[in-house]
Design a protein around this motif. Structure first.
Motif, short mmCIF file in Angstrom:
data_model
loop_
_atom_site.label_atom_id
_atom_site.label_comp_id
_atom_site.label_asym_id
_atom_site.label_seq_id
_atom_site.Cartn_x
_atom_site.Cartn_y
_atom_site.Cartn_z
N GLU A 79 0.81 -1.21 0.00
CA GLU A 79 0.00 0.00 0.00
C GLU A 79 0.85 1.27 0.00
N THR A 80 2.05 1.19 0.55
CA THR A 80 2.90 2.37 0.71
C THR A 80 4.30 2.10 0.17
N LEU A 81 4.77 2.99 -0.71
CA LEU A 81 6.14 2.90 -1.22
C LEU A 81 6.76 4.29 -1.18
N TRP A 82 7.78 4.46 -0.33
CA TRP A 82 8.60 5.66 -0.34
C TRP A 82 9.90 5.30 -1.04
N ALA A 83 10.18 5.98 -2.15
CA ALA A 83 11.41 5.74 -2.90
C ALA A 83 12.10 7.06 -3.16
N ASN A 84 12.11 7.92 -2.14
CA ASN A 84 12.72 9.24 -2.27
C ASN A 84 14.24 9.15 -2.38
N LYS A 85 14.80 10.14 -3.06
CA LYS A 85 16.25 10.31 -3.13
C LYS A 85 16.97 9.04 -3.60
N ASN A 86 16.53 8.58 -4.79
CA ASN A 86 17.26 7.54 -5.49
C ASN A 86 17.81 8.15 -6.78
N LYS A 87 17.91 7.35 -7.84
CA LYS A 87 18.48 7.86 -9.09
C LYS A 87 17.58 7.58 -10.28
N PHE A 88 16.28 7.63 -10.06
CA PHE A 88 15.33 7.37 -11.13
C PHE A 88 15.32 8.52 -12.13
N GLU A 89 15.58 8.21 -13.40
CA GLU A 89 15.61 9.23 -14.45
C GLU A 89 14.57 8.99 -15.53
N ASP A 90 13.94 7.82 -15.54
CA ASP A 90 12.95 7.49 -16.57
C ASP A 90 11.63 7.13 -15.88
N LEU A 91 10.68 8.05 -15.88
CA LEU A 91 9.40 7.83 -15.19
C LEU A 91 8.68 6.62 -15.75
N GLU A 92 8.73 6.43 -17.06
CA GLU A 92 7.98 5.35 -17.68
C GLU A 92 8.43 3.98 -17.16
#
Length: 221
Positions: A79-92
Motif C-alpha cells: 500500500e505504501t512505497l517511499w522511494a525518495n532520493k534515489n536515481k530514477f531518471e525514466d518515469l515510464e
C-alpha cells in the motif's frame, strides 16, 4: 552488511544504514511474515531479492542507488512505497515496474529523484500538473503522490487525458539532478535511525531518515 543495524519487531524489519548492496543481503526471520520493511540509507540498486518479502504492505526505499524498478515482484498487499532520493531518471520504466505488480498501492513518494516534477523541487506548475496526472493515470489506485493527496480533479483528468501525457524518453539532464540534490541538501542533516519505523495503522513513516512524508499531515490520510 552491518547486522547490528537490522532489527525486527511486530512484523516490521528495519535495516537502516545497514550497508546493504541488495535485498538478497536480507533474510526474513524464520516463520515470520514481514509486513513493513525499511531499507533507508543503503546502496541497493536492483529489486532482486525483494520477492522474498511477498507479504509487504509498506516499503521504505529512501536514499538508495536505484535507477529503475524493472523486476519489481508482484506484491499484492503493498500500500505504501517511499522511494525518495534515489536515481530514477525514466518515469515510464518506474511506472512500468509498478503498474501490474502493486494492485493496492495507495501512497507513493518519489521526491528527490530527477523524474519527480514538483514545485517543491523547482519544476513549473505545468510540469508538476502533467506529472501528477500521468502518474495517477498509470497507477489509478493512488491516493497520495509525493507531497500531497491525489485530488478529485486530478483523478478526473487522469481518466480523460492521462494517456496523452506520457513523458518523452529522458536524456540525462544535470539540471534535474541538481534540483533534486538542492532540494534535499536544504533539509537539516539527520543521523541514521536504526530502530525507528512507521506508525503502521496509517502507513506513515515516523523515522527521521525518511524525507517524503514529512509533508504529510494526519488530516490528509
Amino acid at each position: 552488511m552491518s547486522d547490528e543495524a537490522i532489527t525486527f519487531k511486530n512484523g516490521k524489519l528495519s535495516a537502516v544504514c545497514a550497508e546493504l548492496q541488495s535485498f538478497m543481503d536480507l533474510k526474513p526471520p524464520a516463520g515470520k511474515d514481514i509486513e513493513a520493511l525499511d531499507v533507508t540509507e543503503n546502496e541497493i540498486r536492483t529489486m532482486q531479492g525483494l520477492e522474498q518479502f511477498s507479504k509487504l504492505k509498506t516499503l521504505i526505499l529512501d536514499s538508495n542507488e536505484c535507477s529503475t524498478l524493472l523486476g519489481f515482484p508482484l506484491l499484492r498487499g503493498l500500500e505504501t512505497l517511499w522511494a525518495n532520493k534515489n536515481k530514477f531518471e525514466d518515469l515510464e520504466t518506474v511506472l512500468d515496474g509498478l503498474a501490474d505488480k502493486t494492485p493496492r498501492l495507495h501512497y507513493l513518494s518519489l521526491l528527490g529523484n530527477p523524474i519527480c516534477k514538483s514545485e517543491l523541487s523547482g519544476s513549473s506548475r505545468e510540469e508538476a500538473t502533467r506529472y501528477r496526472i500521468y502518474v495517477a493515470h498509470r497507477l489509478p489506485t493512488l491516493k497520495f503522490l509525493d507531497a500531497s493527496p491525489i485530488t478529485d480533479d486530478e483523478r478526473k483528468q487522469a481518466k480523460e487525458r492521462g494517456a496523452f501525457l506520457r513523458p518523452a524518453k529522458p536524456q540525462a539532464r544535470a539540471t534535474d539532478v541538481a534540483q533534486a540534490e538542492t532540494f534535499y541538501n536544504d533539509a537539516p542533516q539527520k543521523e541514521c535511525q536504526h530502530a525507528t519505523f512507521l506508525g503502521y495503522q496509517k502507513h506513515t513513516y515516523s523515522g527521521k531518515s525518511s524525507e517524503g512524508n514529512r509533508f504529510i499531515r494526519d488530516d490528509q490520510l
